[in-house]
Design a protein around this motif. Structure first.
Motif, short mmCIF file in Angstrom:
data_model
loop_
_atom_site.label_atom_id
_atom_site.label_comp_id
_atom_site.label_asym_id
_atom_site.label_seq_id
_atom_site.Cartn_x
_atom_site.Cartn_y
_atom_site.Cartn_z
N THR A 14 0.85 -1.19 0.00
CA THR A 14 0.00 0.00 0.00
C THR A 14 0.89 1.24 0.00
N PRO A 15 0.34 2.40 -0.34
CA PRO A 15 1.14 3.63 -0.26
C PRO A 15 1.74 3.84 1.12
N ALA A 50 2.33 14.03 4.63
CA ALA A 50 1.31 15.04 4.93
C ALA A 50 0.11 14.90 4.00
N MET A 51 0.36 14.49 2.76
CA MET A 51 -0.74 14.31 1.81
C MET A 51 -1.59 13.10 2.14
N MET A 52 -1.01 12.14 2.83
CA MET A 52 -1.72 10.90 3.15
C MET A 52 -2.45 10.95 4.49
N LEU A 53 -2.01 11.85 5.35
CA LEU A 53 -2.54 11.90 6.72
C LEU A 53 -3.57 13.02 6.87
N LYS A 57 -1.85 14.39 12.84
CA LYS A 57 -0.76 13.66 12.19
C LYS A 57 -0.26 14.43 10.98
N ARG A 58 -1.17 15.05 10.27
CA ARG A 58 -0.77 15.89 9.13
C ARG A 58 0.02 17.10 9.62
N ASN A 59 -0.41 17.69 10.71
CA ASN A 59 0.30 18.84 11.26
C ASN A 59 1.74 18.48 11.61
#
Length: 219
Positions: A14-15, A50-53, A57-59
């Protein structure tokens, strides 16, 4: 006669699995010492994370992206006293995106202006002497960052300026991988800002303009 046994089935990664494998490789590279390439690869890893979260978590991924590209920029300055446009623009972009999202309370505009001025001069000098896709795309991302700071990307003249820089870079010859890089950067910005539209509706025209840029470029 016996039949050859079927090859062992493998589950497609998976990615998320691929990203974890990339992180393990980066950690292994830590043992080999610092390098510009390693810091840039680390920044690229966190940019994709960041693009996946989402959410916190993205922060954290954005913060790690900013730190990695800043290290790359500082490493280049310490070792060669040279500004590497790719590292510098990605560092500043990550910082501005965090600010626009509300993850960063204040933006040191004096520091930002200083490095933008340094970046502009470096990009101008490199583009004048080389004039490659890479120098052109750095100029395009610099132009895009300028208008993101002012949140004026939706203005027609500003939009045309960004499009022109991208089209100029692409006109110098871009491989499929390089076109994917353009698409990834624009998608990254869209995702990071779109997530905040409920709390920051003023970003809506910017997100819409980013989509328009990507559509007109056909990437």
């Amino acid at each position: 006669q016996g039949k050859a046994s079927a090859p062992e089935a493998r589950l497609a990664a998976t990615p998320a699995d691929l990203m974890q494998q990339s992180l393990k490789i980066l950690h292994l590279l830590d043992k080999l010492g610092n390098s510009l390439q390693r810091f840039e690869d680390e920044g690229k890893f966190w940019k994709r994370q960041a693009m996946m979260l989402e959410g916190n978590k993205r922060n954290r991924a954005l913060q790690a992206m900013e730190a990695a590209y800043k290290k790359a920029h500082e490493f280049a300055m310490q070792k060669t006293n040279t500004i590497i446009g790719y590292s510098l623009i990605n560092w500043l972009t990550a910082r501005v995106v965090r600010y626009l999202r509300g993850n960063l309370e204040q933006l040191d505009r004096q520091e930002l202006k200083y490095w933008l001025d340094q970046s502009r001069q470096s990009i101008h000098d490199n583009d004048k002497h080389v004039g490659s896709f890479l120098t052109g795309i750095t100029r395009a991302e610099y132009t895009l960052l300028l208008y993101l700071i002012g949140a004026r990307l939706d203005e027609t003249t500003q939009l045309q300026a960004v499009l022109l820089e991208y089209e100029t870079a692409m006109g110098r010859g871009a491989s499929p991988r390089q076109l994917r890089y353009i698409a990834e950067h624009l998608t990254f910005l869209q995702l990071m800002l779109q997530e905040q539209l409920t709390d920051k509706p003023q970003l809506q025209p910017v997100v819409r303009a980013l989509l328009e840029v990507q559509g007109k470029l056909g990437v």
